[in-house]
Design a protein around this motif. Structure first.
Motif: not given
Length: 410
Positions: A13, A16, A41, A100
């Motif tokens: 995370i 990302a 992800m 997400t």
């Protein structure tokens, strides 16, 4: 941002969030093209899916029913697109964006704290701002073109400076609002100011009209957030507006003076010659006409450019997207009036729940990225959906605190 004993999902995370603005670096081609921020992800989505398959519970996301209904319409309208492969690729990107939101919301306060998430997210803007400054110094000081074929303009890992500015405006507005409200829940005020000015400087140096116009608009409305000044247009607010305009005029004059010494900072603004995107608005008319021909049923997000090509009597070239140059018009033709109902309801749900926001900072960051996207080409920009994911996680976190009595509702 980086902490000891970070778990694997937390690392994914974090990576990302840092790479959410990257367009042309570290892309992954597996049948379809994926940005690194999407690819990293995948393990998070996999673990989340396994959690559900084995009977695990998950959290409801803010406005989830409306969002999933809109996604369903996008799936149905795929079959109206003249180019199914392009449409299916866009639909996969949409699924990644929604996943997400779902996964980040689920893991917040489970595998990591919301405090870590928001701090890491805000710091990611500052990190990319430093990357832009590094790019600028190399180009101006050493004549080295780094990351960009438009040297010496700043673009980070984005396609061009206007995309870079569209990404950075969210961070600038969020930091600025927190400073105005003296919100030290994440960073102390001196640190907030340092981070804000770093972002403001790099946006100014990017010479992107998108960034400059949005900065000017934000600074124009900020006096209304000052709780010490009463009335719609008090003397204090008027003085602040006048000072803001004087600063803008002064900055412009300084740039013109520097230009006379050969230091041209105005490339790409439309002031010193033709800007690369000065004719974007001319593309809005064909999009609007295409909508009028099918106002109720859409063509899905990836079907907009193929239908525009078909209407113009030319063959669609795979990957030649962004012809509409306006995210919201393209979303309208992609969704039709039927599909726009849940889409509008979703964002209405977000904005009406502002009592759960970080003192409005995230809300205003979302408003300004939505304004910036008026001249952009794709609603599936990862940083747009990441900001919504942070808002959804914030809503969940503060709602739980309200239930426990740890947060007073104001």
């Amino acid at each position: 941002m980086f902490t000891k004993h970070m778990n694997f999902i937390q690392v994914c995370i974090l990576l990302a969030m840092i790479t959410t603005s990257w367009d042309h670096v570290a892309n992954i081609d597996i049948v379809f093209n994926f940005r690194f921020t999407q690819f990293i992800m995948l393990p998070v989505f996999m673990f989340y899916t396994l959690h559900l398959l084995f009977g695990g519970r998950t959290d409801k996301i803010l406005g989830g029913a409306a969002l999933f209904t809109w996604v369903l319409f996008q799936a149905v309208f795929m079959f109206r697109s003249p180019e199914f492969s392009n449409t299916f690729g866009y639909f996969l990107w949409l699924i990644f964006s929604v996943m997400t939101i779902v996964a980040v919301t689920h893991y917040t306060d489970r595998l990591f704290t919301y405090e870590w998430l928001i701090k890491a997210y805000l710091n990611s803007f500052v990190l990319i701002a430093y990357l832009g400054l590094f790019q600028f110094v190399l180009a101006r000081g050493f004549g080295i073109s780094f990351l960009n074929n438009q040297s010496p303009r700043i673009s980070g890992f984005c396609y061009e400076p206007s995309y870079f500015a569209t990404y950075m405006i969210t961070g600038l507005v969020t930091f600025s609002y927190m400073i105005i409200k003296k919100d030290e829940s994440v960073f102390k005020l001196p640190e907030l100011k340092r981070k804000f000015w770093t972002i403001a400087l790099v946006m100014l140096l990017s010479t992107a009209r998108t960034g400059w116009l949005n900065m000017a608009l934000w600074f124009f409305i900020t006096p209304w957030f000052d709780e010490k000044s009463k009335g719609f247009l008090s003397g204090r607010k008027l003085i602040m507006i006048i000072l803001g305009l004087l600063v803008c005029i002064g900055a412009f004059m300084a740039l013109m003076i520097l230009r006379s010494y050969g230091l041209n900072f105005l490339v790409g603004t439309g002031i010193d010659g033709e800007a690369s995107h000065s004719e974007r608005t001319q593309y809005w008319i064909p999009v609007w006409n295409a909508f009028l021909d099918s106002p109720f049923l859409g063509y899905s997000l990836g079907g907009v450019d193929p239908i525009l090509a078909q209407r113009a009597g030319r063959a669609y070239i795979t990957g030649n997207n962004g012809a509409g140059c306006n995210v919201w018009l393209e979303t309208l033709i992609a969704s039709g009036l039927i599909g726009m109902i849940p889409f509008v309801l979703y964002f209405t749900r977000i904005f009406e729940r502002n009592k759960y926001y970080l003192n409005g900072a995230l809300k205003w960051g979302l408003i300004f990225i939505m304004i910036a996207l008026c001249l952009n080409q794709n609603i599936l920009r990862p940083y747009f959906w990441w900001h919504i994911a942070i808002i959804s996680a914030c809503y969940k976190h503060n709602k739980l605190k309200l239930k426990s009595g740890a947060l007073a509702l104001t």
